[in-house]
Design a protein around this motif. Structure first.
Motif: not given
Length: 305
Positions: A61-84
């Motif tokens: 949890x402590x390592x993730x707290x340090x890395x989290x600010x460096x992560x890229x933000x999630x895309x504004x539009x949702x990405x469909x992960x399901x299979x059609x």
């Protein structure tokens, strides 16, 4: 550099996945649904936050707290992960998805629908309108039926209701409760097997525009009062909904009259606006009757002369 970092961390990520599997999935846990398994995985994940990997000084949890600010933000539009999938609805109101079958409303028989299959559930669309949602089946050759999808045909053929697979699955899922069974039994004693079953199906149709818990409360109240009609259940379900929004009465009050069930006809009459019109009068008709008697008596006197 990102590519080098990804290559460097790849072995560590795979190693931690193996650690998680060995410690939490051996032996294989027994669960009743994917939702229950996902809750267990989430709990194990939170427990792992306090664990240290190897000789590292910080926890996960402590390592993730340090890395989290460096992560890229999630895309504004949702990405469909399901299979059609685009299966056609068969004559039983079911669609094939992979090796299993799922029900849809029977009005869609013969039509092609659009299915988005996710890891734990699937959603069925008629054009752009969602018409069904099921938990994904894991075993091959399994069938998942929703009782609500068949109510229109069952209300015309109530004899097929007691032995239906959809009813059995509704009982197993807790959607068809012992209160339903008790009301159904009493309704068949009152109206006969066919009409009593049809009355129950009409009650189940209420669930399309009323919450399930309110319908169950309405069934319980109607059963206590011996009111074996769908109208009575609907009225009591509305009372249960209103009771949730109104303040609860003082539980210390005594001497209150027992709860009764009001018929839907009486309830409608009680909620009509007051009628201020004067009562009708038949005095004008009485005048016609008197005139008729007078003219008749004069005619008889003329005949006597």
């Amino acid at each position: 550099m990102l590519a080098v970092l990804a290559v460097r961390e790849k072995g560590g990520v795979e190693g931690q996945i193996g650690y998680f599997r060995r410690n939490h999935f051996v032996p294989v846990p027994e669960v009743s649904s994917l939702a229950e398994l996902n809750e267990m995985v989430e709990q194990w994940d939170r427990q792992d936050d306090a664990r240290r990997i190897g000789s590292r000084s910080r926890t996960i949890a402590e390592d993730f707290a340090l890395e989290q600010p460096l992560l890229m933000p999630l895309p504004a539009e949702p990405f469909e992960t399901g299979r059609l999938f685009t299966p056609r609805v068969d004559r039983y109101g079911q669609i094939p998805v992979r090796t299993n079958r799922y029900s849809v409303p029977i009005r869609l028989i013969g039509k092609r629908v659009r299915v988005i299959l996710h890891a734990s559930h699937l959603v069925v669309y008629d054009q752009n309108v969602e018409v069904a949602r099921h938990e994904r089946l894991i075993a091959k050759g399994a069938v998942r039926l929703e009782l609500d999808h068949y109510l229109e045909v069952l209300v015309r053929k109530p004899g097929a209701f007691p032995g239906s697979t959809a009813l059995e699955q509704a009982r197993s899922a807790g959607k068809f409760t012992p209160v339903h069974d008790a009301w159904w039994t009493q309704a068949m004693k009152t109206h006969g097997e066919r009409d009593g079953t049809r009355a129950l199906i009409e009650v189940l149709l209420l669930g399309r525009h009323m919450p399930h818990e309110h319908v169950v409360a309405g069934l319980a109240a109607a059963l206590r009062a011996g009111a074996m009609t769908a109208d009575a259940v609907a009225l009591e379900a509305r009372k249960a909904a209103q009771a949730e929004t109104e303040p609860a009465p003082d539980s210390r009050a005594v001497g209150q009259p027992p709860a009764t069930v009001t018929s839907l006809h009486e309830w409608r009459l009680a909620h009509l606006p007051p009628d201020t019109r004067p009562l009708p009068s038949v005095s004008h008709y009485d005048q016609l009757l008197r005139r008729r008697r007078t003219s008749g008596s004069g005619h008889r006197e003329g005949e006597a002369q």
